[in-house]
Scaffold this motif. Sequence first.
Motif, short mmCIF file in Angstrom:
data_model
loop_
_atom_site.label_atom_id
_atom_site.label_comp_id
_atom_site.label_asym_id
_atom_site.label_seq_id
_atom_site.Cartn_x
_atom_site.Cartn_y
_atom_site.Cartn_z
N GLY A 149 25.53 -33.27 -46.91
CA GLY A 149 25.53 -34.48 -48.16
C GLY A 149 25.28 -35.09 -46.88
N SER A 150 24.88 -36.73 -48.03
CA SER A 150 24.71 -37.80 -46.76
C SER A 150 25.51 -38.56 -47.77
N PRO A 173 15.07 -23.13 -45.68
CA PRO A 173 16.24 -21.79 -45.67
C PRO A 173 17.74 -21.57 -44.66
N GLN A 174 17.42 -22.66 -43.48
CA GLN A 174 18.82 -23.09 -42.89
C GLN A 174 19.65 -24.00 -43.17
N ALA A 175 19.56 -25.18 -44.07
CA ALA A 175 20.53 -25.86 -44.65
C ALA A 175 20.75 -26.25 -43.92
N ASP A 176 19.48 -27.57 -43.17
CA ASP A 176 19.81 -28.10 -41.43
C ASP A 176 19.01 -29.73 -42.29
N VAL A 177 19.04 -29.85 -43.36
CA VAL A 177 18.13 -31.35 -44.08
C VAL A 177 19.65 -31.63 -44.84
N PRO A 178 20.11 -32.68 -44.82
CA PRO A 178 20.82 -33.56 -45.59
C PRO A 178 20.48 -34.32 -46.96
N ILE A 179 20.66 -33.50 -48.13
CA ILE A 179 20.10 -33.31 -49.30
C ILE A 179 21.82 -34.57 -50.42
N VAL A 180 20.70 -35.24 -51.26
CA VAL A 180 21.61 -36.19 -52.18
C VAL A 180 20.92 -35.68 -53.62
N GLN A 181 22.07 -35.97 -54.54
CA GLN A 181 21.13 -35.29 -55.94
C GLN A 181 21.68 -36.57 -56.57
N LEU A 182 20.68 -36.96 -57.41
CA LEU A 182 20.31 -37.78 -58.61
C LEU A 182 20.48 -37.34 -59.93
#
Length: 271
Positions: free
Chosen positions: A92-93, A132-141
């Motif tokens: 996350g971030s 697919p490497q799940a290496d980019v931060p993700i934030v949900q709204l």
Amino acid sequence: MQEHALPTYFLSHGGGPWPFMKTEFGHTYDALEASLRDIPRQLGSTPKAVLVVTAHWETDQFTVSASARPPMIYDYYGFPAHTYEVQYSAPGSPELAARVKTLLDGAGHATALDAERGFDHGTFSALYPVYPQADVPIVQLSLRHGLDPLTHVEAGRALAPLRKEGILIVGSGLSYHNLRAFNAQGAAASHQFDAWLRATMALPPAERTAQLLTWEKAPAARMAHPREEHLLPLMVALGAAEQEAAAMPYHEDAFFGALAVSSFRFGQAEA
């Protein structure tokens, strides 16, 4: 700050944990998966993070996921046992979450942070083929209860500065979402609504927004969306790139054998 503003996307995210059910679904999702895998090429570079407006989270006020290590939410039923063990370990971030809250608060949308919220399938099923490497931060709204179209377009407008800060804004939903007619029974309605949606996307910006704000008047609107939570992420993606042209990176006329579904991009691709 980057010169080029990233495009925004509305992604038809498919059903449940489909990327992890290749055997069960066969070729059903091949076209959708190919369109998602092509997004990194379209962007030309990896974003600093992704902000996902998810159809699977509704709250009284806009709420942003703020966990540094989001857990998983298996928000589907009746799928194979292994799909309840899927892990998509993207970080996350909290920093981006705070930035999103600041932008929304500043536009008059009282916004909360949720430090516990995990990734729902609208997020991990859509993003797994992209990264697919799940290496980019993700934030949900979250969506806001009431599902008012204008409120969500306005939220997108408030979030537009993120596009020049290296943040990819993704609305994750489905352009057709009537689970009681997710087969040939829904074919006519899905095709009528999808044709209207595609035509609307080609309109000049002001007219396009006006049409989307009154989407319930569209042909077969309530047959396509008995409840509109899977359409509302589109409003945020549009609002964040409201003056820019739309493209259609994904479309099928026979999804699940009969349905018309589409995804849209607002703004120019790099590649």
